[in-house]
Motif scaffolding. Sequence first.
Motif, short mmCIF file in Angstrom:
data_model
loop_
_atom_site.label_atom_id
_atom_site.label_comp_id
_atom_site.label_asym_id
_atom_site.label_seq_id
_atom_site.Cartn_x
_atom_site.Cartn_y
_atom_site.Cartn_z
N GLY A 1 29.17 -18.44 -6.39
CA GLY A 1 30.13 -18.50 -5.29
C GLY A 1 29.59 -19.27 -4.12
N TYR A 2 30.28 -19.09 -3.01
CA TYR A 2 29.98 -19.82 -1.78
C TYR A 2 30.00 -18.83 -0.62
CZ TYR A 2 30.73 -22.71 2.34
OH TYR A 2 30.61 -23.28 3.57
N ILE A 3 29.02 -18.97 0.28
CA ILE A 3 28.98 -18.17 1.49
C ILE A 3 28.80 -19.12 2.67
CG2 ILE A 3 27.78 -16.37 2.80
CD1 ILE A 3 26.72 -15.30 0.11
N PRO A 4 29.73 -19.07 3.65
CA PRO A 4 29.51 -19.86 4.87
C PRO A 4 28.21 -19.39 5.54
CG PRO A 4 31.78 -19.07 4.77
CD PRO A 4 31.01 -18.37 3.67
N LYS A 5 27.46 -20.32 6.11
CA LYS A 5 26.17 -19.97 6.70
C LYS A 5 26.29 -18.87 7.75
CE LYS A 5 23.52 -24.17 5.96
NZ LYS A 5 22.79 -25.26 6.63
N ASP A 6 27.36 -18.90 8.54
CA ASP A 6 27.49 -17.90 9.59
C ASP A 6 27.92 -16.53 9.07
OD1 ASP A 6 30.12 -18.57 9.02
OD2 ASP A 6 30.71 -18.85 11.10
N GLU A 7 28.14 -16.42 7.76
CA GLU A 7 28.50 -15.13 7.14
C GLU A 7 27.44 -14.66 6.15
OE1 GLU A 7 32.47 -15.26 5.48
OE2 GLU A 7 33.22 -16.36 7.23
N LEU A 8 26.31 -15.35 6.11
CA LEU A 8 25.25 -15.02 5.16
C LEU A 8 24.68 -13.64 5.46
CD1 LEU A 8 23.57 -15.99 2.76
CD2 LEU A 8 22.00 -17.04 4.40
N SER A 9 24.73 -12.77 4.47
CA SER A 9 24.22 -11.40 4.62
C SER A 9 23.99 -10.82 3.23
CB SER A 9 25.22 -10.53 5.37
OG SER A 9 26.39 -10.35 4.58
N LEU A 10 23.28 -9.70 3.20
CA LEU A 10 23.08 -9.00 1.94
C LEU A 10 24.43 -8.57 1.37
CD1 LEU A 10 21.36 -7.72 -0.26
CD2 LEU A 10 21.04 -5.75 1.26
N ALA A 11 25.33 -8.10 2.21
CA ALA A 11 26.64 -7.67 1.74
C ALA A 11 27.42 -8.82 1.09
CB ALA A 11 27.46 -7.07 2.90
N ALA A 12 27.37 -10.00 1.70
CA ALA A 12 28.08 -11.15 1.14
C ALA A 12 27.48 -11.56 -0.20
CB ALA A 12 28.04 -12.32 2.12
N ILE A 13 26.15 -11.50 -0.31
CA ILE A 13 25.48 -11.85 -1.56
C ILE A 13 25.83 -10.85 -2.65
CG2 ILE A 13 23.24 -12.08 -2.72
CD1 ILE A 13 22.13 -13.00 0.06
N THR A 14 25.71 -9.56 -2.35
CA THR A 14 25.98 -8.53 -3.37
C THR A 14 27.44 -8.54 -3.79
OG1 THR A 14 26.16 -6.82 -1.68
CG2 THR A 14 24.03 -7.06 -2.78
N GLU A 15 28.33 -8.88 -2.88
CA GLU A 15 29.75 -8.98 -3.25
C GLU A 15 29.96 -10.05 -4.31
OE1 GLU A 15 33.95 -10.32 -1.22
OE2 GLU A 15 32.54 -9.17 0.00
N LEU A 16 29.31 -11.21 -4.14
CA LEU A 16 29.42 -12.29 -5.13
C LEU A 16 28.76 -11.91 -6.46
CD1 LEU A 16 28.81 -15.53 -3.07
CD2 LEU A 16 30.96 -14.73 -4.03
N LEU A 17 27.71 -11.12 -6.38
CA LEU A 17 27.01 -10.71 -7.59
C LEU A 17 27.72 -9.55 -8.31
CD1 LEU A 17 23.32 -10.78 -6.34
CD2 LEU A 17 24.53 -12.53 -7.65
N GLY A 18 28.71 -8.97 -7.64
CA GLY A 18 29.44 -7.86 -8.25
C GLY A 18 28.66 -6.56 -8.29
#
Length: 116
Positions: A98-115
């Motif tokens: 997936g893609y995460i905007p730099k200003d939204e980069l967080s553990l939560a955003a990463i784990t959401e993409l990883l399911g």
Amino acid sequence: MSLRVVLVDDDRRFRTTARRALEAEGVEVVAEVASGKDALAAVQDCYPDVVLIDVRMPGVDGMEVARRLQGKVGATAILISTLDPDHGRLLAEGLAAGYIPKDELSLAAITELLGR
């Protein structure tokens, strides 16, 4: 067990800020590199769970790094950038988790993409 990440961006200031923020959330940044070429070496050396890759870099860009990581066991590519989120998601489609905007980069955003 913490999430092991390689952070790839040609902007040193962004890497420093992102590393601090991710580590504050419990992410283990196992390598921080400035180029696509160095990213591929870091993945081979560090065995990360995730590779956060800036889309736009000189030389081997983020798209090419993600292509080269496809099919490799263990390392999940996630593209990051300041691009419009819709455009970033289109670039990541079929190439990265997936893609995460730099200003939204967080553990939560990463784990959401990883399911997770």
